[in-house]
Write a protein that holds these residues in place. Structure first.
Motif, short mmCIF file in Angstrom:
data_model
loop_
_atom_site.label_atom_id
_atom_site.label_comp_id
_atom_site.label_asym_id
_atom_site.label_seq_id
_atom_site.Cartn_x
_atom_site.Cartn_y
_atom_site.Cartn_z
N LEU A 35 41.76 43.87 38.26
CA LEU A 35 41.81 45.36 37.52
C LEU A 35 41.35 45.12 36.15
O LEU A 35 40.40 45.93 35.71
N SER A 36 41.86 44.05 35.44
CA SER A 36 41.59 44.05 33.90
C SER A 36 40.50 43.18 33.67
O SER A 36 39.79 43.88 32.59
N LYS A 37 40.06 42.46 34.50
CA LYS A 37 39.13 41.47 34.16
C LYS A 37 37.57 42.03 34.59
O LYS A 37 36.70 42.05 33.58
N TYR A 38 37.63 43.13 35.36
CA TYR A 38 36.35 43.76 35.91
C TYR A 38 36.39 45.10 35.34
O TYR A 38 35.41 45.83 35.68
N LYS A 39 37.41 45.55 34.57
CA LYS A 39 37.55 46.98 34.30
C LYS A 39 37.28 47.98 35.21
O LYS A 39 36.84 49.14 35.24
N MET A 40 38.22 47.89 36.33
CA MET A 40 38.06 48.76 37.78
C MET A 40 38.94 49.69 37.32
O MET A 40 40.07 49.69 36.55
N HIS A 41 38.83 50.97 38.08
CA HIS A 41 39.66 51.84 37.99
C HIS A 41 40.97 51.68 39.02
O HIS A 41 41.95 52.11 38.86
N MET A 42 40.53 51.04 40.08
CA MET A 42 41.69 50.78 40.79
C MET A 42 41.03 49.34 42.06
O MET A 42 40.04 49.32 42.03
N VAL A 43 42.20 48.80 42.37
CA VAL A 43 41.77 47.64 43.40
C VAL A 43 42.75 47.85 44.49
O VAL A 43 44.02 48.26 44.35
N VAL A 44 41.99 47.89 45.60
CA VAL A 44 42.65 47.97 46.98
C VAL A 44 43.07 46.45 47.40
O VAL A 44 42.07 45.80 47.63
N ALA A 45 44.18 46.34 47.48
CA ALA A 45 44.91 44.80 47.67
C ALA A 45 45.33 44.98 49.25
O ALA A 45 46.11 45.97 49.56
N ASN A 46 44.81 43.85 49.94
CA ASN A 46 45.61 43.79 50.93
C ASN A 46 45.59 42.46 51.65
O ASN A 46 45.01 41.56 51.17
N GLU A 47 46.72 42.16 52.53
CA GLU A 47 46.75 40.84 53.05
C GLU A 47 46.26 40.73 54.44
O GLU A 47 46.36 41.50 55.18
N LEU A 48 45.74 39.62 54.58
CA LEU A 48 45.18 39.59 56.00
C LEU A 48 45.76 39.99 57.18
O LEU A 48 45.17 40.66 57.91
#
Length: 98
Positions: A35-48
């Motif tokens: 989120l911070s490194k790539y300046k995204m507005h949101m990150v959708v995180a999921n576990e496999l």
């Protein structure tokens, strides 16, 4: 390329990235970093292992758990995720004074 996208190609675009992990303990940490490194507005995180049941949407202000709603007969988590993303994108677009 995500940083180039945000910085050079489309600095005003509402940008989302995805983070898939096999270890739930590091998933949110890595999503925060992305989120911070790539300046995204949101990150959708999921576990496999649980990706079809639940995802976590990480923003700079909150972490939102999005789950598949079996009681409503929804067969996938994507429907609820799309609703959330559309809502947040609409708010983002409305913030511009065009």
């Amino acid at each position: 390329m995500l940083l180039v996208l945000r910085k050079d190609w489309a600095p005003l675009a509402f940008c989302i990235s995805f983070k898939l992990e096999t270890n739930s303990k590091i998933m949110l940490e890595k999503a925060d970093i992305a989120l911070s490194k790539y300046k995204m507005h949101m990150v959708v995180a999921n576990e496999l292992l649980s990706r079809k049941e639940e995802v976590v949407v990480v923003t700079s202000k909150e972490k939102i758990s999005v789950r598949r709603n079996k009681s409503l007969g929804v067969d996938d988590v994507e429907s609820a995720l799309i609703e959330l993303i559309v809502e947040r994108h609409s708010v983002y677009v409305e913030s511009f004074d065009l």
